[in-house]
Structure formats: C-alpha cells, structure tokens
Design a protein around this motif. Structure first.
Motif, PDB file in Angstrom:
ATOM      1  N   VAL A 149       0.856  -1.188   0.000  1.00 43.21           N
ATOM      2  CA  VAL A 149       0.000   0.000   0.000  1.00 43.21           C
ATOM      3  C   VAL A 149       0.893   1.240   0.000  1.00 43.21           C
ATOM      4  CG1 VAL A 149      -1.816   1.263   1.210  1.00 43.21           C
ATOM      5  CG2 VAL A 149      -1.760  -1.256   1.286  1.00 43.21           C
ATOM      6  N   PRO A 150       0.798   2.104  -1.018  1.00 43.19           N
ATOM      7  CA  PRO A 150       1.654   3.293  -1.074  1.00 43.19           C
ATOM      8  C   PRO A 150       1.267   4.333  -0.032  1.00 43.19           C
ATOM      9  CG  PRO A 150       0.065   3.357  -2.850  1.00 43.19           C
ATOM     10  CD  PRO A 150      -0.115   2.030  -2.181  1.00 43.19           C
ATOM     11  N   VAL A 151       2.237   5.143   0.362  1.00 46.44           N
ATOM     12  CA  VAL A 151       1.992   6.286   1.241  1.00 46.44           C
ATOM     13  C   VAL A 151       1.695   7.490   0.350  1.00 46.44           C
ATOM     14  CG1 VAL A 151       2.979   7.836   2.963  1.00 46.44           C
ATOM     15  CG2 VAL A 151       3.487   5.374   3.051  1.00 46.44           C
ATOM     16  N   PRO A 152       0.521   8.099   0.482  1.00 48.13           N
ATOM     17  CA  PRO A 152       0.170   9.227  -0.395  1.00 48.13           C
ATOM     18  C   PRO A 152       1.208  10.349  -0.343  1.00 48.13           C
ATOM     19  CG  PRO A 152      -1.752   8.488   0.840  1.00 48.13           C
ATOM     20  CD  PRO A 152      -0.573   7.758   1.409  1.00 48.13           C
ATOM     21  N   GLY A 153       1.433  10.961  -1.495  1.00 45.46           N
ATOM     22  CA  GLY A 153       2.346  12.087  -1.582  1.00 45.46           C
ATOM     23  C   GLY A 153       3.801  11.734  -1.783  1.00 45.46           C
ATOM     24  N   THR A 154       4.112  10.432  -1.881  1.00 42.09           N
ATOM     25  CA  THR A 154       5.503  10.003  -2.049  1.00 42.09           C
ATOM     26  C   THR A 154       5.822   9.756  -3.526  1.00 42.09           C
ATOM     27  OG1 THR A 154       4.902   7.677  -1.728  1.00 42.09           O
ATOM     28  CG2 THR A 154       5.557   8.935   0.235  1.00 42.09           C
ATOM     29  N   ALA A 158       3.375   8.209  -6.599  1.00 39.27           N
ATOM     30  CA  ALA A 158       3.219   8.800  -7.930  1.00 39.27           C
ATOM     31  C   ALA A 158       3.434   7.761  -9.026  1.00 39.27           C
ATOM     32  CB  ALA A 158       4.198   9.965  -8.101  1.00 39.27           C
ATOM     33  N   ILE A 159       4.254   6.754  -8.748  1.00 44.56           N
ATOM     34  CA  ILE A 159       4.523   5.683  -9.715  1.00 44.56           C
ATOM     35  C   ILE A 159       3.382   4.672  -9.727  1.00 44.56           C
ATOM     36  CG2 ILE A 159       6.072   3.757 -10.256  1.00 44.56           C
ATOM     37  CD1 ILE A 159       8.332   5.445  -8.936  1.00 44.56           C
ATOM     38  N   ALA A 160       2.934   4.274  -8.539  1.00 44.01           N
ATOM     39  CA  ALA A 160       1.894   3.243  -8.394  1.00 44.01           C
ATOM     40  C   ALA A 160       0.931   3.704  -7.295  1.00 44.01           C
ATOM     41  CB  ALA A 160       2.512   1.899  -8.044  1.00 44.01           C
ATOM     42  N   PRO A 161      -0.068   4.471  -7.638  1.00 42.51           N
ATOM     43  CA  PRO A 161      -0.921   5.092  -6.612  1.00 42.51           C
ATOM     44  C   PRO A 161      -1.880   4.148  -5.911  1.00 42.51           C
ATOM     45  CG  PRO A 161      -1.674   5.694  -8.804  1.00 42.51           C
ATOM     46  CD  PRO A 161      -0.374   4.969  -8.989  1.00 42.51           C
ATOM     47  N   GLU A 162      -2.089   2.974  -6.464  1.00 43.73           N
ATOM     48  CA  GLU A 162      -3.063   2.050  -5.891  1.00 43.73           C
ATOM     49  C   GLU A 162      -2.356   0.919  -5.145  1.00 43.73           C
ATOM     50  OE1 GLU A 162      -1.761  -0.081  -9.558  1.00 43.73           O
ATOM     51  OE2 GLU A 162      -1.954   1.987  -8.897  1.00 43.73           O
ATOM     52  N   GLU A 163      -3.116   0.204  -4.302  1.00 41.82           N
ATOM     53  CA  GLU A 163      -2.596  -1.013  -3.699  1.00 41.82           C
ATOM     54  C   GLU A 163      -2.240  -1.997  -4.810  1.00 41.82           C
ATOM     55  OE1 GLU A 163      -4.626  -4.649  -1.364  1.00 41.82           O
ATOM     56  OE2 GLU A 163      -4.704  -2.736  -0.260  1.00 41.82           O
ATOM     57  N   THR A 164      -1.055  -2.620  -4.697  1.00 43.22           N
ATOM     58  CA  THR A 164      -0.549  -3.468  -5.773  1.00 43.22           C
ATOM     59  C   THR A 164      -0.066  -4.795  -5.207  1.00 43.22           C
ATOM     60  OG1 THR A 164       0.207  -1.489  -6.962  1.00 43.22           O
ATOM     61  CG2 THR A 164       1.102  -3.594  -7.671  1.00 43.22           C
ATOM     62  N   SER A 165      -0.366  -5.872  -5.902  1.00 44.84           N
ATOM     63  CA  SER A 165       0.168  -7.185  -5.543  1.00 44.84           C
ATOM     64  C   SER A 165       1.553  -7.335  -6.171  1.00 44.84           C
ATOM     65  CB  SER A 165      -0.762  -8.292  -6.042  1.00 44.84           C
ATOM     66  OG  SER A 165      -0.207  -9.566  -5.781  1.00 44.84           O
ATOM     67  N   VAL A 166       2.533  -7.701  -5.355  1.00 46.95           N
ATOM     68  CA  VAL A 166       3.918  -7.731  -5.831  1.00 46.95           C
ATOM     69  C   VAL A 166       4.555  -9.091  -5.556  1.00 46.95           C
ATOM     70  CG1 VAL A 166       4.216  -5.250  -5.490  1.00 46.95           C
ATOM     71  CG2 VAL A 166       4.815  -6.831  -3.638  1.00 46.95           C
ATOM     72  N   PRO A 167       5.533  -9.513  -6.382  1.00 46.27           N
ATOM     73  CA  PRO A 167       6.292 -10.733  -6.112  1.00 46.27           C
ATOM     74  C   PRO A 167       7.365 -10.453  -5.059  1.00 46.27           C
ATOM     75  CG  PRO A 167       6.969  -9.778  -8.209  1.00 46.27           C
ATOM     76  CD  PRO A 167       5.882  -8.908  -7.676  1.00 46.27           C
ATOM     77  N   ALA A 168       7.439 -11.314  -4.049  1.00 45.44           N
ATOM     78  CA  ALA A 168       8.348 -11.046  -2.932  1.00 45.44           C
ATOM     79  C   ALA A 168       8.980 -12.336  -2.433  1.00 45.44           C
ATOM     80  CB  ALA A 168       7.606 -10.361  -1.796  1.00 45.44           C
ATOM     81  N   TYR A 169      10.200 -12.179  -1.883  1.00 45.37           N
ATOM     82  CA  TYR A 169      10.888 -13.297  -1.243  1.00 45.37           C
ATOM     83  C   TYR A 169      11.972 -12.705  -0.351  1.00 45.37           C
ATOM     84  CZ  TYR A 169      13.094 -17.854  -0.599  1.00 45.37           C
ATOM     85  OH  TYR A 169      13.590 -19.019  -0.049  1.00 45.37           O
ATOM     86  N   HIS A 170      11.663 -12.557   0.934  1.00 46.48           N
ATOM     87  CA  HIS A 170      12.660 -12.013   1.861  1.00 46.48           C
ATOM     88  C   HIS A 170      12.287 -12.426   3.278  1.00 46.48           C
ATOM     89  CE1 HIS A 170      10.186  -8.634   3.560  1.00 46.48           C
ATOM     90  NE2 HIS A 170       9.530  -8.805   2.432  1.00 46.48           N
TER      91      HIS A 170
END
Length: 235
Positions: A149-154, A158-170
């Motif tokens: 979930v992006p923090v507004p105003g960052t 500005a690149i991805a304003p909506e909640e986005t599903s991302v590939p992760a492994y950490h």
C-alpha cells in the motif's frame, strides 16, 4: 532516435556456477533485471564486485544504478550481532555495493535498490534491519505475492498510486530508517515495503522483486529519471 540511458546493475559473485562443461566462479544476475531495464527503454550493464575505490568512476559512467537483490547484509554493517537465522555474509558485495550507493548519492545519479538493495541503502544511511520476519518467504525458493500500500504524496505513490500485488521473497526488513529516508509503502502487516530519499533527485528502494513480475512502472520511472538526468548533464 533518443539516447537510451545506461543503467548499471550490481551482480552476485558465486562459486560453482555451471554452463556447458564448466563449473567456475561467476558474476551472475537473474535475467529479469536486464530484461526490465531493456523493456523500460534503457541499456543494461552488469557491475560485478570491484574494489570500492573504483565505485565513483564506475557511477560517473552511468545514467542510473540498480542495487540488486541477494544475500543478507552482514549485521556488523549496522552494529548488530548475527541472528542464527541470518545467512552467511557476502562481504565483497557489501563493500562494493555500499561504495556504489555512496557514489550514486554523491553524484545524484538515480538509484533503485531492490530487496537486499533497499536494505543496503537503509544501512548506508545509518539505518538498521530486522534480521527475521515471518510470512514474506513462505516456501524456500518460491516467490510469493502480497499487497503493498503506497503512502500518499511520495515518489512511489506517484509511480503506483493504488494497492498493488507484488512478487516477494525475503526474511529481513527495514527496522530503523536511515538518515533522510521516508517509508513510502507498507505491507498489510506493517512491514516497510518501499523507502525513498526526498532530498535527492530520484532514490527509491523496494522490498519486493519487480524483475520477477510484469509491472514495468518502477523501472520505467527509473529510466525516465535517468533520461532526464543525462539530458540535463549534456546541456
């Protein structure tokens, strides 16, 4: 035709890589990194570990820098004792990539840190890491997905304003933020998923692995920043 910006990407340095009849030490990089740079309009260059005194000269030839994912950052780099679950150190990478980050920040070269790269950016600016978190690498060797979930105003918003599903492994994450860094996205469990440096022209770290997906927006933003910076340098 417009000049394609040159984007350097740090690499692994591994023993026992195999191709054909050969098994040798090799500088390696998952192909998703250069492919996304190329698809976003840039030229990709691999930057294997080198002596740190060469970092500034290396960065001076680049239009942007990507610090790739990889092994855990050695805890001594942020003043901590190693947790038993922390992986073995990759000291050549730590030394080289910290020098690259320092050089990129000094030269105001657009910088993207991915997973380990975001953590190393945080450490370079005096931050610390949580050495183990649950739920972000559920199956060994398999990338999962989760929402950020992006923090507004960052910058990231500005690149991805909506909640986005991302590939992760950490299994590690940012703890105390480094000097000047701002958290610009979070996972639903509160884990910091993106950081940025508002005082700089374009510095972003993401905890996930965009090179393992099809969303080009982060790399497109990096290449656009690199193109803008290189044009300004030529004027």
């Amino acid at each position: 035709m417009a000049r394609r910006p040159l984007v350097g990407i740090s690499t692994y340095l591994e023993n026992g890589a195999r191709w054909g009849v050969w098994e040798l030490e090799a500088a390696l990089l998952p192909a998703g990194y250069p492919r996304l740079v190329q698809r976003a309009g840039g030229l990709a260059a691999m930057l294997p570990p080198d002596a740190p005194e060469h970092a500034a000269a290396t960065v001076a030839r680049l239009d942007a820098l990507v610090i790739a994912g990889g092994p855990d950052v050695e805890p001594v780099r942020y003043g901590a004792a190693a947790d038993p679950r922390t992986g073995p150190p990759a000291r050549a990478r730590d030394t080289w990539e910290l020098a690259l980050i320092e050089a990129a920040l000094a030269a105001r070269v657009p910088l993207l840190g991915i997973c380990r790269g975001m953590q190393l950016l945080n450490v370079a600016l005096g931050g610390t890491l949580v050495q183990h978190v649950e739920g972000h690498a559920r199956t060994v060797g398999v990338f999962g997905r989760h929402p950020v979930v992006p923090v507004p105003g960052t910058l990231y918003a500005a690149i991805a304003p909506e909640e986005t599903s991302v590939p992760a492994y950490h299994h590690q994450a940012v703890d105390r933020l480094g000097a000047g860094l701002t958290a610009s996205a979070h996972a639903t469990d509160g884990t910091v998923e993106a950081v940025e440096l508002p005082s700089s022209d374009w510095v972003l770290g993401v905890q996930w692995h965009p090179e393992m997906g099809e969303d080009l927006r982060v790399f497109e933003a990096l290449v656009h920043a690199a193109s803008t910076a290189s044009v300004s340098a030529e004027v």
